[in-house]
Design a protein around this motif. Structure first.
Motif, PDB file in Angstrom:
ATOM      1  N   HIS A  32      43.180  24.891  41.596  1.00 46.98           N
ATOM      2  CA  HIS A  32      42.124  24.964  40.585  1.00 46.98           C
ATOM      3  C   HIS A  32      42.576  24.407  39.226  1.00 46.98           C
ATOM      4  CE1 HIS A  32      39.177  27.239  43.012  1.00 46.98           C
ATOM      5  NE2 HIS A  32      40.247  27.782  43.573  1.00 46.98           N
ATOM      6  N   LEU A  33      43.130  23.209  39.245  1.00 50.55           N
ATOM      7  CA  LEU A  33      43.559  22.584  38.001  1.00 50.55           C
ATOM      8  C   LEU A  33      42.364  22.018  37.242  1.00 50.55           C
ATOM      9  CD1 LEU A  33      46.800  20.641  39.002  1.00 50.55           C
ATOM     10  CD2 LEU A  33      46.502  23.070  38.463  1.00 50.55           C
ATOM     11  N   PHE A  34      42.546  21.928  35.919  1.00 51.58           N
ATOM     12  CA  PHE A  34      41.538  21.365  35.033  1.00 51.58           C
ATOM     13  C   PHE A  34      42.046  20.056  34.430  1.00 51.58           C
ATOM     14  CE2 PHE A  34      40.889  25.903  35.127  1.00 51.58           C
ATOM     15  CZ  PHE A  34      39.538  26.109  34.972  1.00 51.58           C
ATOM     16  N   ALA A  35      41.107  19.277  33.890  1.00 46.48           N
ATOM     17  CA  ALA A  35      41.519  18.107  33.109  1.00 46.48           C
ATOM     18  C   ALA A  35      42.339  18.557  31.901  1.00 46.48           C
ATOM     19  CB  ALA A  35      40.290  17.321  32.667  1.00 46.48           C
ATOM     20  N   ASP A  36      41.949  19.665  31.303  1.00 50.71           N
ATOM     21  CA  ASP A  36      42.676  20.241  30.168  1.00 50.71           C
ATOM     22  C   ASP A  36      43.956  20.902  30.682  1.00 50.71           C
ATOM     23  OD1 ASP A  36      43.643  21.610  27.986  1.00 50.71           O
ATOM     24  OD2 ASP A  36      41.813  22.774  27.643  1.00 50.71           O
ATOM     25  N   PRO A  37      45.128  20.468  30.245  1.00 56.84           N
ATOM     26  CA  PRO A  37      46.380  21.085  30.713  1.00 56.84           C
ATOM     27  C   PRO A  37      46.447  22.585  30.456  1.00 56.84           C
ATOM     28  CG  PRO A  37      46.832  19.039  29.558  1.00 56.84           C
ATOM     29  CD  PRO A  37      45.373  19.343  29.328  1.00 56.84           C
ATOM     30  N   ASP A  63      37.544  21.297  38.210  1.00 51.52           N
ATOM     31  CA  ASP A  63      36.480  20.504  37.598  1.00 51.52           C
ATOM     32  C   ASP A  63      36.319  19.118  38.215  1.00 51.52           C
ATOM     33  OD1 ASP A  63      38.708  19.171  36.607  1.00 51.52           O
ATOM     34  OD2 ASP A  63      38.443  19.870  34.541  1.00 51.52           O
ATOM     35  N   ALA A  64      37.051  18.846  39.300  1.00 48.41           N
ATOM     36  CA  ALA A  64      36.938  17.578  40.040  1.00 48.41           C
ATOM     37  C   ALA A  64      37.185  16.355  39.164  1.00 48.41           C
ATOM     38  CB  ALA A  64      35.579  17.473  40.729  1.00 48.41           C
ATOM     39  N   GLY A  70      38.081  20.933  48.923  1.00 45.29           N
ATOM     40  CA  GLY A  70      37.430  22.236  48.967  1.00 45.29           C
ATOM     41  C   GLY A  70      36.117  22.171  48.227  1.00 45.29           C
ATOM     42  N   ASN A  71      35.483  23.316  48.039  1.00 44.44           N
ATOM     43  CA  ASN A  71      34.155  23.333  47.435  1.00 44.44           C
ATOM     44  C   ASN A  71      34.154  22.986  45.949  1.00 44.44           C
ATOM     45  OD1 ASN A  71      35.345  26.157  47.992  1.00 44.44           O
ATOM     46  ND2 ASN A  71      34.115  26.520  46.155  1.00 44.44           N
ATOM     47  N   HIS A  72      35.299  23.074  45.280  1.00 45.19           N
ATOM     48  CA  HIS A  72      35.373  22.664  43.873  1.00 45.19           C
ATOM     49  C   HIS A  72      35.788  21.206  43.721  1.00 45.19           C
ATOM     50  CE1 HIS A  72      34.746  26.519  41.748  1.00 45.19           C
ATOM     51  NE2 HIS A  72      35.277  27.069  42.832  1.00 45.19           N
ATOM     52  N   ASP A  73      36.149  20.576  44.808  1.00 46.65           N
ATOM     53  CA  ASP A  73      36.649  19.203  44.751  1.00 46.65           C
ATOM     54  C   ASP A  73      35.535  18.178  44.912  1.00 46.65           C
ATOM     55  OD1 ASP A  73      39.530  19.670  44.541  1.00 46.65           O
ATOM     56  OD2 ASP A  73      39.401  20.428  46.596  1.00 46.65           O
ATOM     57  N   GLU A  74      35.859  16.954  44.551  1.00 43.78           N
ATOM     58  CA  GLU A  74      35.015  15.791  44.855  1.00 43.78           C
ATOM     59  C   GLU A  74      35.859  14.843  45.705  1.00 43.78           C
ATOM     60  OE1 GLU A  74      31.950  15.120  44.359  1.00 43.78           O
ATOM     61  OE2 GLU A  74      31.317  16.670  42.931  1.00 43.78           O
ATOM     62  N   ALA A  75      35.475  14.698  46.969  1.00 42.62           N
ATOM     63  CA  ALA A  75      36.283  13.914  47.901  1.00 42.62           C
ATOM     64  C   ALA A  75      36.471  12.476  47.420  1.00 42.62           C
ATOM     65  CB  ALA A  75      35.641  13.936  49.282  1.00 42.62           C
ATOM     66  N   ARG A 120      49.078  37.835  34.204  1.00 36.38           N
ATOM     67  CA  ARG A 120      48.337  38.549  33.158  1.00 36.38           C
ATOM     68  C   ARG A 120      46.920  38.008  33.163  1.00 36.38           C
ATOM     69  NH1 ARG A 120      53.331  37.546  30.442  1.00 36.38           N
ATOM     70  NH2 ARG A 120      54.487  39.468  30.035  1.00 36.38           N
ATOM     71  N   LEU A 121      45.996  38.813  33.624  1.00 34.59           N
ATOM     72  CA  LEU A 121      44.608  38.377  33.747  1.00 34.59           C
ATOM     73  C   LEU A 121      43.787  38.857  32.558  1.00 34.59           C
ATOM     74  CD1 LEU A 121      44.013  39.106  37.538  1.00 34.59           C
ATOM     75  CD2 LEU A 121      44.726  36.964  36.467  1.00 34.59           C
ATOM     76  N   ASP A 122      42.820  38.052  32.176  1.00 30.72           N
ATOM     77  CA  ASP A 122      41.901  38.390  31.081  1.00 30.72           C
ATOM     78  C   ASP A 122      40.507  38.464  31.685  1.00 30.72           C
ATOM     79  OD1 ASP A 122      40.332  38.645  28.888  1.00 30.72           O
ATOM     80  OD2 ASP A 122      40.909  36.747  27.942  1.00 30.72           O
ATOM     81  N   PHE A 123      40.033  39.666  31.897  1.00 26.66           N
ATOM     82  CA  PHE A 123      38.741  39.833  32.565  1.00 26.66           C
ATOM     83  C   PHE A 123      37.565  39.578  31.633  1.00 26.66           C
ATOM     84  CE2 PHE A 123      41.737  42.246  35.135  1.00 26.66           C
ATOM     85  CZ  PHE A 123      41.448  41.740  36.379  1.00 26.66           C
ATOM     86  N   ASN A 124      37.841  39.300  30.354  1.00 25.50           N
ATOM     87  CA  ASN A 124      36.785  38.937  29.401  1.00 25.50           C
ATOM     88  C   ASN A 124      36.620  37.428  29.300  1.00 25.50           C
ATOM     89  OD1 ASN A 124      36.118  41.619  28.587  1.00 25.50           O
ATOM     90  ND2 ASN A 124      38.016  41.656  27.381  1.00 25.50           N
ATOM     91  N   SER A 125      37.513  36.686  29.978  1.00 21.27           N
ATOM     92  CA  SER A 125      37.416  35.228  29.956  1.00 21.27           C
ATOM     93  C   SER A 125      36.446  34.771  31.036  1.00 21.27           C
ATOM     94  CB  SER A 125      38.792  34.603  30.172  1.00 21.27           C
ATOM     95  OG  SER A 125      39.237  34.862  31.493  1.00 21.27           O
ATOM     96  N   PRO A 126      36.048  33.476  31.010  1.00 23.81           N
ATOM     97  CA  PRO A 126      35.139  32.986  32.067  1.00 23.81           C
ATOM     98  C   PRO A 126      35.733  33.222  33.438  1.00 23.81           C
ATOM     99  CG  PRO A 126      35.291  31.401  30.273  1.00 23.81           C
ATOM    100  CD  PRO A 126      36.319  32.461  29.990  1.00 23.81           C
ATOM    101  N   GLY A 127      34.905  33.680  34.370  1.00 24.66           N
ATOM    102  CA  GLY A 127      35.395  34.046  35.692  1.00 24.66           C
ATOM    103  C   GLY A 127      35.532  32.870  36.622  1.00 24.66           C
ATOM    104  N   TYR A 128      35.865  33.210  37.860  1.00 22.53           N
ATOM    105  CA  TYR A 128      36.057  32.206  38.908  1.00 22.53           C
ATOM    106  C   TYR A 128      34.727  31.507  39.200  1.00 22.53           C
ATOM    107  CZ  TYR A 128      36.879  30.359  43.594  1.00 22.53           C
ATOM    108  OH  TYR A 128      36.969  29.549  44.698  1.00 22.53           O
TER     109      TYR A 128
END
Length: 269
Positions: A22-27, A66-67, A91-96, A261-269
């Motif tokens: 689940h990597l993002f364009a943003d490092p 974010d594909a 996977g479902n978050h990817d763009e083949a 360390r999880l932040d449950f107030n941040s945007p979720g999965y």
């Protein structure tokens, strides 16, 4: 004097599976406050310490969140340290198409290595979370198995083809799993099915077939949960030893030095 064995047993094929990075364009991109590039980096270092020999690296989907081209380039760079043959599936978050644009040599359906044939299937459905194997994918699998000869086979996809006891995950599994099982039932050379998606470990034997899933390299989903729930287990990977006689040794290892360390107030999965 005893004579040496003229037919030494071939070495097993050493495989490592990484999944759901689940990597993002943003490092600095995060899921529930967890920096996904950082957690992948820790898992990669864990693999390097624990697996001195790797013959094949399997990456079973949701490599990106974010594909984006940048996210796939980052995944390729972070795993390039292994310098081994590598295969990706979406996977479902990817763009083949984006995956193939970034690393066309890594997106291959069939790989023969040692006494084994590895089949990578695309179970992603554009715009949806659940999985489905289109007729073209089933045809690819049928041909690959029919032409495998004496090779043992490992079949890989992203979505789970069985009920894992998590009610909220069940609807987003492989929707035509029955078609997959009917096809596999005609090919006893298939020894295991391997997938990602569920962000947790799974190891089941079904009619002699090994069914395996692997923790994510980022956040983990809690086992046996009715509603969406995450655990604070460390990220991990799976290793496999594919023996020439069809036996499989496998296990899951986790990056114990990585503090979750999880932040449950941040945007979720």
């Amino acid at each position: 004097m005893a004579q040496p064995d003229p037919s030494p047993v071939p070495a097993p094929v050493h495989v490592v599976q990484l999944t759901d990075a689940h990597l993002f364009a943003d490092p600095a991109g995060t899921l529930l406050g967890l920096a996904t590039r950082d957690s992948l980096r820790h898992v990669v270092e864990q693999v390097r310490r624990e697996q001195p020999r790797i013959d094949l690296l399997l990456c079973t989907g949701d490599l990106s969140q974010d594909a984006s081209v940048a996210s796939y380039e980052a995944f390729r760079e972070l795993t390039a340290v292994f310098d081994v043959p590598t295969r990706w599936l979406p996977g479902n978050h990817d763009e083949a198409q984006v995956m193939a644009q970034v690393a066309p040599q890594l997106v291959q359906a069939v790989t023969d290595i040692g006494a084994w044939r590895i089949v990578m299937l695309d179970s992603a459905v554009v715009g949806s979370t659940h999985g489905f194997l289109e007729p073209a994918q089933l045809a690819t699998l049928q041909t690959a198995l029919a032409e495998a000869g004496e090779r043992h086979c490992l079949v890989c996809c992203h979505h789970q083809p069985v009920d894992i006891g998590c009610a909220w995950i069940a609807p987003i599994g492989l929707h035509n799993a029955d078609e997959l099982w009917q096809l596999l039932g005609r090919h006893p050379q298939v020894k295991a099915v391997l997938w990602g998606h569920i962000h947790q470990e799974w190891d089941e034997l079904r009619d002699g077939l090994r069914l395996l899933a692997t923790p994510s390299t980022c956040i983990q989903f809690a086992q046996r949960s009715e509603d969406f729930k995450v655990s604070e287990e460390p990220p991990g990977y799976r290793w496999l030893r594919l023996h020439a006689d069809g036996r499989i040794e496998t296990g899951v290892e986790r990056a114990r030095d990585y503090v979750v360390r999880l932040d449950f107030n941040s945007p979720g999965y």
